[in-house]
Design an enzyme around this catalytic site. Structure first.
Site, PDB file in Angstrom:
ATOM      1  CG  ASP B  28      -1.936   1.242   1.450  1.00  0.00           C
ATOM      2  OD1 ASP B  28      -2.293   1.649   0.353  1.00  0.00           O
ATOM      3  OD2 ASP B  28      -2.020   1.696   2.287  1.00  0.00           O
ATOM      4  CD  GLU B  80      26.062   1.410   2.037  1.00  0.00           C
ATOM      5  OE1 GLU B  80      25.924   1.966   3.044  1.00  0.00           O
ATOM      6  OE2 GLU B  80      25.818  -0.069   1.839  1.00  0.00           O
ATOM      7  CB  CYS B 112      24.768   5.574   5.894  1.00  0.00           C
ATOM      8  SG  CYS B 112      23.636   4.292   5.234  1.00  0.00           S
ATOM      9  NE  ARG B 199      10.043  -2.625  15.925  1.00  0.00           N
ATOM     10  CZ  ARG B 199       9.371  -1.379  16.014  1.00  0.00           C
ATOM     11  NH1 ARG B 199       9.261  -0.841  14.834  1.00  0.00           N
ATOM     12  NH2 ARG B 199       9.548  -0.695  16.962  1.00  0.00           N
ATOM     13  CB  THR B 201      18.216  -0.699  11.470  1.00  0.00           C
ATOM     14  OG1 THR B 201      16.742  -0.655  11.344  1.00  0.00           O
ATOM     15  CG2 THR B 201      18.815  -1.899  10.667  1.00  0.00           C
ATOM     16  CG  HIS B 234      22.128   8.619   8.266  1.00  0.00           C
ATOM     17  ND1 HIS B 234      22.353   8.624   6.831  1.00  0.00           N
ATOM     18  CD2 HIS B 234      21.498   7.223   8.058  1.00  0.00           C
ATOM     19  CE1 HIS B 234      21.995   7.430   6.118  1.00  0.00           C
ATOM     20  NE2 HIS B 234      21.606   6.691   7.303  1.00  0.00           N
ATOM     21  CE  LYS B 239       6.336   8.814  10.946  1.00  0.00           C
ATOM     22  NZ  LYS B 239       5.193   7.864  11.054  1.00  0.00           N
ATOM     23  CG  ASN B 266      19.434   6.541   3.231  1.00  0.00           C
ATOM     24  OD1 ASN B 266      20.582   7.188   3.190  1.00  0.00           O
ATOM     25  ND2 ASN B 266      19.514   5.166   4.041  1.00  0.00           N
ATOM     26  CB  SER B 296      24.846   0.156   9.174  1.00  0.00           C
ATOM     27  OG  SER B 296      23.390   0.679   9.238  1.00  0.00           O
TER      28      SER B 296
END
Lengths: 129, 350, 382
Positions: B28, B80, B112, B199, B201, B234, B239, B266, B296
């Site tokens: 969606d 990367e 990143c 999650r 991350t 970053h 959000k 991103n 990361s």
């Protein structure tokens, strides 16, 4: 396709538009030893600013295999503001936007990947300005 | 003082809409657009990669700096998505821009965070007196596996920063780095796409490091969030940076100018650096920027910048970040997008 | 210098010759030419081939071909000048006879083009590899850029340009050697797929396997072999820039003009004296540009004149009675010799339904690349 030996020696003109200006005013992006019109051998090295005008162009629909993932693509003959002539792709536009007489700027882009394991070929292309 | 003497961003002109990807996988679109705060993302043209993006961004940085490329003593590209597994990106860039051959070149990788890493080292070289100028770049043609959540955000773009001592546009007042070993996101050799811990991350990775670095940087500087005109973090989505920023005490308004993710996606190593260029495009002399990246693996680099009088003279010398995001662009359908991103298995050319 | 005559001609099938290798095709044409000339031995062989190496991995055609046509020991040379390889071989063979060095010399050309999948990349080696082909330009692309500029400058329409291949195919219907001996319409051209805008598939000469050979000897000896010798009246050759972007004017073919001027001067003839011409119409636009450079039409006027039928029977001059590269086929290295073969057939009066009446002087024009080299021959019926 180039091999890495041939590729490396073309870097000055291809990456940073190193050109030769002969006494007669003739400017050549391709490496030369004599002014083809006057026979003069003395020249100064110049860096082209990268702006120019489209003299003519085409949209290529059938290409060599190495370029087939890019079709259709625009190729043009461009005269730079210094008077050097060159052939280059015109990118980041719809083919219908290209015109004889359009102003362009040269940018640094990838030309092709030599398959999955070969070197990556870089060079100049043009964008409309 | 040492700071940024030239900056530039480059964002490819191609885009794919969040809705085009959602449609492909039966998701969606509205939920995703709202959940990630992502309407579309940038896609490199078929002839663009981390190197060409870096070259264009660095050309703009050189234009704004007005310096002779020959004076640059070091070049670092953080990414990367370096096009070669073995063979540097930076060597192509220096030969394209007329830098060197008397120059130190290295490619950085730290998920990143590689871009701010390049900035950090470039800045440190100048500060130590090793050289007069150094160039740090963050750029990516980010990878995300088809149908993975990352596919909605992984985008293309980059930013370049020249550090120097004279004619500084924005001084670096403080820096800080914060690093632990956290396996939240990774890509093994020969693999096309990165994997991630879902999650995991979030809190244990992104927020832990951004907040850890951000708090330490505020403490080190003795400054309060209200002392800053802008903040940039970053941006894996729209959000996370808002949540991290407000947790540190920044307002939505301070973050909005650099929140390029909503229109670009991103850009991994180019994410917070392009956020910074968007801020530098509009910043006024004397205003401060608070910046914290995240990579990361995991770690964060933090910078505090303060704009000088000189900034107003150069902002218009090269294309601005938001102008590139909002300017002429071409939309790809999902099939074309796969071809442009090399996600289709082709025969080799012999 | 001695005067030189063509005493024998031979041509292979033109087309997709899956069962024949490069040596098979050449042998077919060479043995047929030797039979036609009533000779058993040659002193020397000149074979034109653009890219036997890239097409078939076979170089050293001088040795291969002399052996496989039963002429071990003869002097042999392979000549390369892109698509003008055949015409160049003819010129050098002519010089060898004219100079007195040899009496019986075979001038041939061959190309085996269907042994590869990616022919575009091979043909592109006739352009500037580092400054043109590197950027993805193809030969249709180079001629398309000429067409685009010509149409822009002189107002030639796409429909007018389409008349050129239509006429070529009409001529080819009467040529038993042609690869595509059938008629097409303007609509066929306009509805064929785009290759390089504005050129479509039907503007382009095809990919062809084929070979052609002629036998030369001194004119004074010619009657010993044939009742209908054809005299090589004059030859003119010239070069131009390899890169299209280096043409002084992108749509002027300096090499063609220079080669023609030299041939006219050597023969004492002018364009009005020529009864028919075989031109290098690798693309529809090429026929127009070449016809102008050869002096048959004023610059900028050739396109409309040819569209109106000035290049066919009953017009100003008959261009490509054979069907030309477009319809007869274009095995690149063989094309220059195939043009000579057609000229000899016409000047012998053996062209049947496509015979140009009372043909006395015939011209051939063979061109390499985007005009980087050109060889023009004028032949005379005796």
């Amino acid at each position: 396709m180039a091999n890495s030996q041939r590729y490396t020696r073309e870097i000055p003109h291809r990456y940073r538009l190193e050109a030769q200006k002969f006494k007669s005013g003739f400017v050549s992006l391709s490496r030369r030893y004599v002014d083809p019109e006057t026979g003069e051998q003395e020249y100064e090295k110049i860096i082209l600013k990268g702006t120019g005008t489209i003299l003519t162009y085409t949209v290529i629909y059938v290409s060599a295999d190495a370029f087939s993932k890019q079709t259709p693509f625009v190729i043009a003959i461009i005269e730079t503001d210094e008077g050097a002539r060159l052939t280059a792709q015109v990118v980041d536009c719809e083919p219908e936007e290209v015109r004889i007489g359009a102003r362009v700027e040269l940018v640094f882009r990838k030309i092709i990947n030599e398959g999955h394991s070969g070197i990556i070929n870089y060079g100049y292309k043009a964008v409309l300005i | 003082m040492v700071g940024i003497v030239g900056y530039g961003a480059y964002i490819p002109k191609y885009r794919i809409k969040t809705s085009s990807i959602a449609e492909q996988w039966g998701n969606d679109a509205t939920t995703i657009e709202q959940g990630l705060m992502l309407k579309e993302k940038s896609v490199p043209n078929i002839d663009e990669d981390t190197i060409t993006i870096s070259v264009q961004a660095a050309k703009y940085a050189l234009k704004r700096s007005g310096i002779d490329p020959q004076k640059i003593g070091a070049v670092y590209i953080g990414s990367e998505s370096h096009p070669y597994a073995v063979k540097p990106s930076g060597t192509v860039l220096i030969d394209a821009l007329g830098i060197g051959p008397d120059v130190h070149v290295a490619d950085f990788e730290f998920a990143c965070k590689a871009g701010t890493e390049a900035m950090f080292v470039a800045y440190s070289h100048v500060k130590s007196g090793n050289m007069d100028y150094a160039l740090g770049i963050g750029a990516d043609t980010s990878q995300g596996a088809p149908s993975d959540a990352l596919e909605y955000s992984a985008s293309a773009g980059g930013a370049a920063f020249i550090f120097g001592k004279e004619n500084v546009l924005a001084n670096v007042l403080f820096t800080h780095s914060y690093t632990t070993d956290t396996a939240d996101f990774w890509r093994r050799e020969y693999m096309h796409y990165p994997r991630h811990g879902g999650r995991f991350t979030g809190e244990p990775a992104y927020f832990k490091h951004i907040l850890g670095c951000g708090k330490a940087l505020l403490e080190k500087s003795g400054l309060k969030p209200s002392d800053f005109a802008y903040a940039v973090f970053h941006m894996p989505n729209g959000k996370f940076p808002l949540k991290a920023g407000t947790t540190l005490g920044f307002t939505k308004n301070q973050i909005q100018a650099g929140l390029v993710v909503t229109a670009m996606g991103n850009t991994y190593s180019g994410s917070s650096p392009t956020g910074l260029t968007a801020i530098l495009d509009i910043i006024k002399p004397g205003e401060k920027v608070f910046m914290v990246s995240f990579g990361s693996g995991a770690g964060s680099d933090g910078f505090i910048f303060e704009a000088t009088e000189k900034i107003s003279e150069v902002q218009d010398l090269a294309p601005k970040t938001w102008d590139q995001l909002n300017g002429k662009r071409f939309y790809l359908d999902y099939g074309k997008y796969l071809a442009y991103r090399g996600k289709i298995l082709f025969n080799d050319i012999v | 210098m001695r005067e030189v005559a063509v005493i024998g001609i031979g041509i292979s099938k033109f087309g997709e010759l899956w069962d024949q290798s490069i040596r098979d095709i050449f042998a077919e044409a060479a043995l047929s030419a030797m039979k036609n000339a009533n000779i058993k031995k040659i002193d020397a062989l000149y074979v034109g081939s653009m890219s036997s190496g890239l097409y078939t991995m076979q170089e050293h055609l001088s040795s291969l071909m002399t052996d496989y046509i039963g002429q071990r020991g003869a002097a042999g040379f392979r000549i390369e000048s892109a698509c003008a390889s055949g015409g160049s071989a003819m010129r050098l063979a002519y010089l060898e006879v004219a100079s007195g060095m040899s009496d019986i010399v075979l001038a041939g050309g061959v190309e085996k083009m269907w042994d590869v999948d990616d022919g575009s990349a091979i043909l592109a080696t006739a352009s500037d590899q580092e400054y043109e082909a590197y950027h993805g330009v193809t030969f249709p692309g180079l001629y398309a850029m000429m067409a685009k500029l010509y149409m822009h400058r002189y107002g030639l329409t796409r429909e007018e340009l389409a008349q050129i291949p239509v006429i070529s195919h009409k001529h080819a219907v009467n040529n038993p050697n042609a690869q595509y001996p059938f008629e097409i319409t303007v609509d066929t051209v306009l509805k064929s797929s785009l290759v390089a805008d504005p050129l479509r598939l039907m503007d382009c000469s095809p990919i062809t396997d084929g070979a052609a050979c002629v036998i030369l000897c001194p004119l004074e000896m010619a009657k010993d072999f044939t009742d209908k010798p054809v005299k090589v009246k004059a030859v003119g050759a010239a070069t131009g820039t390899i890169a299209l972007h280096d043409h002084k004017d992108i749509i002027r073919l300096d090499a063609v003009r220079l080669a023609a001027e030299r041939a006219y001067k050597a023969s004492g003839l002018s364009p009005q004296d020529i009864d028919f011409v075989e031109v290098h119409d690798c693309f529809s636009i090429a026929q127009i540009l070449v016809a102008e450079e050869l002096g048959f039409f004023s610059f900028g006027e050739g396109g409309k004149a040819l569209a109106e039928g000035q290049g066919t029977y009953g017009g100003k001059i008959v261009i490509n009675p054979s069907g030309g590269l477009k319809a007869k086929g274009h095995p690149v290295g063989a094309t220059g010799i195939a043009q000579i073969v057609e000229a000899v057939i016409q000047l012998r009066g053996e062209a049947g339904k496509r015979q140009v009446n009372n043909a006395k002087f015939g011209m051939t024009q063979n061109m390499g690349g985007s005009g980087g080299s050109c060889v023009v021959h004028i032949l005379e019926a005796l």
